[in-house]
Design a protein around this motif. Structure first.
Motif, PDB file in Angstrom:
ATOM      1  N   GLU A  47      45.651  44.153  39.319  1.00 43.40           N
ATOM      2  CA  GLU A  47      44.960  43.326  39.380  1.00 43.40           C
ATOM      3  C   GLU A  47      45.466  42.118  39.648  1.00 43.40           C
ATOM      4  O   GLU A  47      44.568  40.930  40.498  1.00 43.40           O
ATOM      5  N   MET A  48      46.884  41.586  39.479  1.00 43.27           N
ATOM      6  CA  MET A  48      47.334  40.353  40.024  1.00 43.27           C
ATOM      7  C   MET A  48      47.640  40.486  41.307  1.00 43.27           C
ATOM      8  O   MET A  48      47.674  39.481  41.606  1.00 43.27           O
ATOM      9  N   LEU A 103      48.716  46.455  24.287  1.00 39.39           N
ATOM     10  CA  LEU A 103      49.224  46.134  25.312  1.00 39.39           C
ATOM     11  C   LEU A 103      49.423  46.901  26.531  1.00 39.39           C
ATOM     12  O   LEU A 103      49.229  46.551  27.862  1.00 39.39           O
ATOM     13  N   VAL A 145      40.010  44.065  32.810  1.00 39.54           N
ATOM     14  CA  VAL A 145      41.892  43.265  32.958  1.00 39.54           C
ATOM     15  C   VAL A 145      41.470  42.190  33.713  1.00 39.54           C
ATOM     16  O   VAL A 145      42.269  41.626  33.561  1.00 39.54           O
ATOM     17  N   LEU A 199      42.230  38.610  33.079  1.00 39.47           N
ATOM     18  CA  LEU A 199      43.553  38.101  34.427  1.00 39.47           C
ATOM     19  C   LEU A 199      42.800  36.714  35.298  1.00 39.47           C
ATOM     20  O   LEU A 199      43.330  36.226  35.000  1.00 39.47           O
ATOM     21  N   ILE A 212      47.118  46.651  29.587  1.00 43.63           N
ATOM     22  CA  ILE A 212      47.074  45.541  30.221  1.00 43.63           C
ATOM     23  C   ILE A 212      48.290  45.837  31.040  1.00 43.63           C
ATOM     24  O   ILE A 212      48.172  45.042  32.177  1.00 43.63           O
ATOM     25  N   LEU A 213      49.849  46.315  30.346  1.00 46.11           N
ATOM     26  CA  LEU A 213      50.655  46.478  31.497  1.00 46.11           C
ATOM     27  C   LEU A 213      50.459  47.339  32.268  1.00 46.11           C
ATOM     28  O   LEU A 213      51.104  46.801  34.012  1.00 46.11           O
ATOM     29  N   LYS A 214      49.661  48.191  32.016  1.00 47.17           N
ATOM     30  CA  LYS A 214      49.706  49.742  33.161  1.00 47.17           C
ATOM     31  C   LYS A 214      48.585  48.486  34.445  1.00 47.17           C
ATOM     32  O   LYS A 214      48.693  49.430  35.458  1.00 47.17           O
ATOM     33  N   SER A 215      48.067  47.845  33.889  1.00 43.49           N
ATOM     34  CA  SER A 215      46.710  47.062  34.948  1.00 43.49           C
ATOM     35  C   SER A 215      46.859  46.112  36.039  1.00 43.49           C
ATOM     36  O   SER A 215      46.763  45.769  36.645  1.00 43.49           O
ATOM     37  N   LEU A 216      48.671  45.656  35.008  1.00 49.82           N
ATOM     38  CA  LEU A 216      48.494  43.770  35.770  1.00 49.82           C
ATOM     39  C   LEU A 216      48.997  43.834  36.833  1.00 49.82           C
ATOM     40  O   LEU A 216      48.726  43.378  37.554  1.00 49.82           O
ATOM     41  N   PRO A 217      49.818  44.701  37.452  1.00 49.21           N
ATOM     42  CA  PRO A 217      50.428  44.373  38.798  1.00 49.21           C
ATOM     43  C   PRO A 217      49.390  44.587  39.544  1.00 49.21           C
ATOM     44  O   PRO A 217      49.268  44.196  40.782  1.00 49.21           O
TER      45      PRO A 217
END
Length: 289
Positions: free
Chosen positions: A35-36, A25, A208, A212, A28-33
């Motif tokens: 990308e979101m 994870l 990601v 997403l 994913i967690l590193k890129s999530l902010p």
């Protein structure tokens, strides 16, 4: 409740399966902010462009229907039939006395017995307008029925706006995910001189975005749109019941037949039993007396 359960199941199954398959994870967690921010922000902006402020407020309000479910419960359908019975009965017995109830429903002792229905402006307006039409001695009840049908179609079209708006966002999310992924690839290509392990993490972060966009579209926003549509259609039966009973009244059927027509046209999972409705009508008569 079932809406929250569904969201929990989606996250557990998707990310649980990923972890069990050996996925990590961290990337994913590193890129999530970021990308979101790109995908969610672009989706929100597109949503605001395609809707006016009233439509935005309407949609945000209707998202609550995913978790609350239909507004009208089985007991509300029973209460509606009792209310219509009392009004039809009074209109037949004393056409003059009914005027104070349909002209000022907020002060009516009949409407006040059913506060949830009284609080719904459209239901009250539909009842009062139709009974008022009956007092005008329409020669053709089908004319009133046609007017009611057009009115309800217009109301349904308006109520469906939230579902259509959410579905439009869901349709666009996968493409916005690709946009975010392409930007990630562009970033990666700008660092092509980096070692493979660094490039691998950068490409993974770019992907990601694709994940997403698809996940949000088909796992959350799309189902939200479908649920809002289902709830709106379910609540629409309540207003259709008003039409069925009052149109039967325009055809001069006896009050009990009008109510039975409405009961038979109530969705099976909301329909009160014949004996249950009889008891409720008797209680309503006693209260009126």
């Amino acid at each position: 409740m079932i809406g929250i359960l569904g969201i929990v199941v989606i996250f557990i199954m998707v990310f649980g399966g990923y972890i069990l398959a050996g996925g990590k994870l961290g990337i994913i967690l590193k890129s999530l902010p970021f990308e979101m921010m790109m995908i969610g922000g672009a989706a929100a902006g597109a949503f605001m462009i395609s809707n006016d402020m009233a439509g935005v407020k309407h949609t945000l309000k209707d998202i609550g229907k995913v978790f609350k479910g239909p507004k009208w419960k089985p007991e509300d359908y029973r209460d509606l039939l009792c209310l219509l019975f009392a009004l039809i009965r009074l209109a037949r017995q004393n056409p003059v006395a009914i005027e104070q109830h349909i002209e000022g429903p907020e002060n009516s002792d009949i409407f006040s017995r059913y506060p949830k229905i009284l609080a719904d402006k459209e239901a009250v307006s539909l009842i009062c307008d139709t009974i008022r039409s009956a007092s005008m001695n329409y020669d053709d009840p089908h004319q009133v029925e046609e007017v009611l049908e057009k009115r309800m179609e217009a109301n349904m079209h308006h109520a469906m706006h939230s579902s259509h708006a959410l579905q439009t966002v869901a349709d666009g999310l996968p493409a916005l995910g690709i946009v975010a992924a392409v930007l990630g690839v562009i970033k990666t290509m700008g660092s092509i001189d980096q070692p493979p392990e660094v490039l691998g993490k950068m490409i993974g972060g770019a992907l990601v975005g694709t994940f997403l966009g698809v996940f949000l579209a088909y796992g959350l926003v799309g189902p939200f749109a479908a649920k809002v549509k289902t709830v709106v259609e379910e609540d629409g039966h309540f207003y259709q019941l008003i039409r069925e009973v009052l149109v039967a009244n325009l055809h001069n059927h006896v009050a009990a037949i009008c109510i039975e027509v409405g009961r038979q046209n109530t969705p099976s999972h909301m329909r009160p039993g014949y004996s249950e409705l009889e008891e409720a009508l008797k209680a309503a008569k006693q209260d009126a007396a």
